[in-house]
Scaffold this active site. Sequence first.
Site, PDB file in Angstrom:
ATOM      1  CE  LYS A   1     -20.718 -21.058 -13.356  1.00  0.00           C
ATOM      2  NZ  LYS A   1     -21.836 -21.773 -14.222  1.00  0.00           N
TER       3      LYS A   1
ATOM      4  CE1 TYR B   1      -4.014   1.379  -0.327  1.00  0.00           C
ATOM      5  CE2 TYR B   1      -3.792   2.479   1.709  1.00  0.00           C
ATOM      6  CZ  TYR B   1      -4.618   2.309   0.493  1.00  0.00           C
ATOM      7  OH  TYR B   1      -5.431   3.313   0.321  1.00  0.00           O
TER       8      TYR B   1
ATOM      9  CB  ALA C   1     -36.141 -22.055 -28.799  1.00  0.00           C
ATOM     10  N   GLY C   2     -34.635 -22.103 -25.606  1.00  0.00           N
ATOM     11  CA  GLY C   2     -33.876 -21.013 -24.741  1.00  0.00           C
ATOM     12  C   GLY C   2     -32.462 -20.961 -24.794  1.00  0.00           C
ATOM     13  CB  ALA C   3     -30.067 -19.199 -22.495  1.00  0.00           C
ATOM     14  CB  ALA C   4     -28.846 -24.510 -23.167  1.00  0.00           C
TER      15      ALA C   4
ATOM     16  CG  ASN D   1     -22.966 -25.263 -16.959  1.00  0.00           C
ATOM     17  OD1 ASN D   1     -22.872 -26.094 -16.070  1.00  0.00           O
ATOM     18  ND2 ASN D   1     -24.009 -24.419 -17.291  1.00  0.00           N
TER      19      ASN D   1
ATOM     20  CG  ASP E   1     -27.170 -19.760 -17.571  1.00  0.00           C
ATOM     21  OD1 ASP E   1     -27.284 -20.834 -16.806  1.00  0.00           O
ATOM     22  OD2 ASP E   1     -27.115 -18.414 -17.209  1.00  0.00           O
TER      23      ASP E   1
END
Lengths: 483, 178
Positions: A124, A69, A225-228, A359, A192
Amino acid sequence: MGGALPGSRTEPDSTPDRAAEESQQSREAEEETREISRRAVDLARHYAGKIEVVPRVPVRGLRDFAYWYTPGIAQVSREIHRDPGLAFDLTGRWNTIAIVTDGSRVLGLGDMGPEAALPVMEGKAMLFKYLGGVDAFPLPVRVKDASGLVETVERLEPALGGVNLEDIASPKCFQVLDELRARLSIPVWHDDQLGTAAAVVAGLLNALKLTGRRIETASIVLLGAGAANLATARLLKALHADLGAMMVVDQHGILNAHREDMDSLMLHHRWKYELALSTNEGRRKGGLPEALAGAEVLVAASTPTPGLVTAEGIGSMAPEPVVFALANPEPEIWPAVARAAGAKVVATGRSDFPNQVNNSLVFPGVFRGVLDARARSIPDEVVITAARELAKGAEARGITPEHILPTMDEEGVFPQMAATVASTCVELGLARVHRSREEFLALARERMERPKRLAEVLIRNGLIPPMPPEPTGNPSGEMEEET
Amino acid sequence: MTENAAGAEGAGEGETPPVHGVRVRPATVQDIPVMAGLLVRLKRLNEEFDPLLKVREDAEERAGKVLQADLGQPQSLLLVAEGTGPDEGKVVGVSRALVRERPFYLPEREGVIQDIYLLPAYRRHRVGEYLLSETVRQLKGKGASLVTAEFPAQNQIATRFYAKRGFRPIVSTHAKRL
């Protein structure tokens, strides 16, 4: 996706009796999940946070603060002021990412808001550290609209080597990812979308190999028909899959360019609109049964609705079809049922069946790679390289219908992925540092190994307290006293 | 009543060169059911822009009647875009226009484009432009020396489509629910 359910790994055969047994197993797994959920709350209270910040530098005495510092740090600041790129050398920026969410689609729970998203982002961050050696900050933000979210993340860039977007509702997540990828000079990832899609593509590459098919000619049905799945479609397109033969099925049936909701999609969901224009050239109408007839591959990543895919549906597909039923916790069709109906390769999102599409197989290696290369971005090309490397990683133990993807314990795969990702970034001119693949591999091994050693030391020395014993009668009693 | 024109999404610069895949011809009575369906699609698109453009439940039936009535009128112009190739003979687009007198202004004959709609698969290939230019040409043939187009104020896609082709706003319709 990727939520692992407990339970022992099984190698089910292909009889309908087995299907009944699997349903029984699933009930047991559900009970176990409930048990785990209860304990997770107790443990969350006990440990009050899953990550913490610790110094990377020695502090021999208070005098050392003069380096870490003031006054010494002023010179470091001046150096970076002169050349902002030095932030990657003189600070921890090279290994720091933010896990950003607006909490608008937390797991499968829906719009939970930023506060309720925090434990998930914290978890995560723990995985990022433990599996990838990445310092990740959980950052749920109180922003509703896409442009506000983009602006917020943009303002965080100076402190970061990368961004992981998480649990953002569709279609907002597409706009946010697209805009941030264009605006920032660090890699931006939406797990995702990209994490899951990369795992799907890796599994598909091996499944197609096993069934003597080629990605360019296989007829593929995407359910959901989602994100994945939208990201999967994008990666498959980049891999020269036959989009005209591909069919995407959502809650209204098969997407096709003439569908009544097209104008609404044009205004509100242009990613799905584009897919409707480029897939299903024959303009087949109907629902899932019509889409499945004669198809060779099904990738189901839908809202969990058990029984959505039937044995008859699988039976109507081409011989020896490939079936990915990825809904969690209950897949769209149980693996034994799919196999009894003729499926040659079956994958799910669960750890208690073979071929878990998760994932967690992807993001640690990918982030290790882009951070080690200090990459400026992570385009789909790099994602595909990661998927190919993951597919290759399964070969070490041999590719079989029960082993198209490595499992999390095949640890040798992940540094290899990181090295390939880093080298690809160099080849594409995206890297701030240039090293050979071997050097990247050595770095990745060391950096992915370090957190495990760290945890070991901290646990051995009691700095991370041991897990409290599992409560028997009254669950939370004893533990609350410590907080 | 607010009339409109749209279906011109993305027909911009840098797009692929003309691949029409359609021919434009005058509508006939046989086309009416399909045209009515396309008109209702357009009205539903308009509904997305403003709650005061809410589509009636019997809109398709009414569209059929409106088109039927238009068909016999000398001031009306009804064109269809008919697919060639895989959609041979299929009506994939429609344009509905009329010529009217302007009692106070010059030029005095105005061609009004009330509706233009193309199925999504036919957009971006300059079909919209083709349908528009045919409409304008035939309005001119009916004596119009000014052409206007009506569409929802919030429809940016239509605004850009027409602006790119030299149209500019001359009057605005402001609405208030009573």
